[in-house]
Scaffold this motif. Structure first.
Motif, short mmCIF file in Angstrom:
data_model
loop_
_atom_site.label_atom_id
_atom_site.label_comp_id
_atom_site.label_asym_id
_atom_site.label_seq_id
_atom_site.Cartn_x
_atom_site.Cartn_y
_atom_site.Cartn_z
N PHE A 1 0.85 -1.18 0.00
CA PHE A 1 0.00 0.00 0.00
C PHE A 1 0.90 1.24 0.00
CE2 PHE A 1 -2.34 -3.44 1.85
CZ PHE A 1 -3.68 -3.22 1.63
N GLN B 1 -0.91 -0.81 -4.54
CA GLN B 1 -1.90 0.27 -4.49
C GLN B 1 -1.19 1.60 -4.38
OE1 GLN B 1 -2.34 2.02 -1.31
NE2 GLN B 1 -3.75 3.52 -2.20
N VAL C 1 -3.84 -1.25 -8.17
CA VAL C 1 -5.06 -0.51 -7.84
C VAL C 1 -4.68 0.93 -7.57
CG1 VAL C 1 -7.00 -0.30 -6.26
CG2 VAL C 1 -6.09 -2.57 -6.82
N GLU C 2 -5.22 1.83 -8.37
CA GLU C 2 -4.97 3.27 -8.17
C GLU C 2 -6.25 3.90 -7.64
OE1 GLU C 2 -2.38 5.28 -11.09
OE2 GLU C 2 -4.01 6.77 -11.24
N TRP D 1 -6.02 3.39 3.07
CA TRP D 1 -5.61 1.98 3.03
C TRP D 1 -6.70 1.08 3.60
CZ3 TRP D 1 -0.57 3.94 5.69
CH2 TRP D 1 0.20 4.65 4.74
N VAL E 1 -9.39 0.53 0.87
CA VAL E 1 -9.01 -0.37 -0.22
C VAL E 1 -8.63 -1.77 0.30
CG1 VAL E 1 -6.51 0.12 -0.31
CG2 VAL E 1 -7.76 -0.37 -2.44
#
Length: 277
Positions: free
Chosen positions: A166, A207, A251-252, A263, A266
């Motif tokens: 992350f 991410q 993953v953006e 965080w 997601v």
């Protein structure tokens, strides 16, 4: 007439605080929060495991709430979560084990890797019912803790089959930003991946948030956090990892910040990737 039978509440995860692990290489006690799945004490099953850096952040990550929701939805397989607390030496213990950065940060990252591999894993395997092998073992972290988790997992596929990062600190570099700095050679993790080897049994999840930071050192209109992560993914793709063979997921998060709230939001994406049914 209303049904007088009370609704059955789904079982909740159980959190175990463990202060009994002393690390010889780190020369300190390492606090652990171990989160057990709802059915752990009702079965004799062995469970996959997630090791998580910066375990002291579980409350801000709302991890119990996230896990209870995912288990209620039956979105994930039951697993054991081992949250590793850091301390005031975080910026020395996290990093890349091969070398510190240009400011000598990460000077104990090799000792932290030694702790994880030779003390933490055997300790958890002894005290909890875990499914054996790297296919059942995941390592993840946030920011500098994400860099640490990726570094350890990438270099030890015999232990870790998946890694999650992350907002990873992939800016970690051997030189300061000046006229002598070069992205191609001076970002440490990118160079380590370039020197590494492909392992068909490993998978990686990344991410970033579009508001992770504002720095854009090459003035290309993309913040450094995203650039550094995408460039690391390119290095992995050169080795053979790819989105197509499901060994990479990126993953953006639009509007995502460099904080535990982003965080946490997601986290279900990561956990269903790592432990989805």
């Amino acid at each position: 007439m209303a049904d007088p039978t009370p609704a059955i509440q789904p079982a909740a995860v159980a959190v175990v605080r463990d202060d009994s692990l002393y690390s010889v290489p780190l020369k300190r006690s390492v606090r652990l929060d171990v989160i057990l799945p709802p059915d752990y004490h009702q079965t004799t099953a062995n469970y996959p495991v997630l090791y998580l850096n910066d375990g002291q952040d579980l409350p801000r990550l709302r991890m119990q709430e996230v896990l209870d929701s995912l288990y209620t939805e039956q979105a994930i397989r039951p697993f054991v979560l081992v949250a590793i607390h850091t301390n005031a030496d975080r910026i020395q213990e996290y990093g890349t084990a091969a070398q510190g950065d240009y400011m000598k940060r990460g000077s104990k990252a090799n000792l932290y890797a030694d702790f994880v591999l030779t003390e933490l894993l055997p300790y958890i395997q002894k005290h909890y019912r875990l499914a054996a092998g790297p296919a059942n073992t995941v390592f993840a972290g946030f920011s500098l803790g994400g860099l640490s988790a990726f570094d350890i997992a990438f270099h030890h596929p015999e232990h870790f089959g998946k890694a999650g990062v992350f907002s990873g600190s992939f800016w970690w570099r051997s030189k300061a930003f000046n006229n002598a700095y070069d992205d191609e050679t001076d970002r440490i993790m990118h160079s380590l991946v370039r020197k590494g080897t492909y392992n068909a049994n490993q998978k990686f999840w990344f991410q970033t948030g579009t508001l992770d930071e504002t720095s854009d050192r090459n003035n290309n209109g993309v913040i450094d956090s995203i650039d550094d992560t995408l460039d690391l993914i390119k290095e992995l793709e050169k080795k053979g990892y790819s989105h197509e063979n499901n060994t990479i997921r990126y993953v953006e998060v639009e509007g995502g910040h460099h904080n535990q709230e982003t965080w946490s939001a997601v986290m279900p994406n990561f956990l269903t990737w790592a432990f989805g049914k």
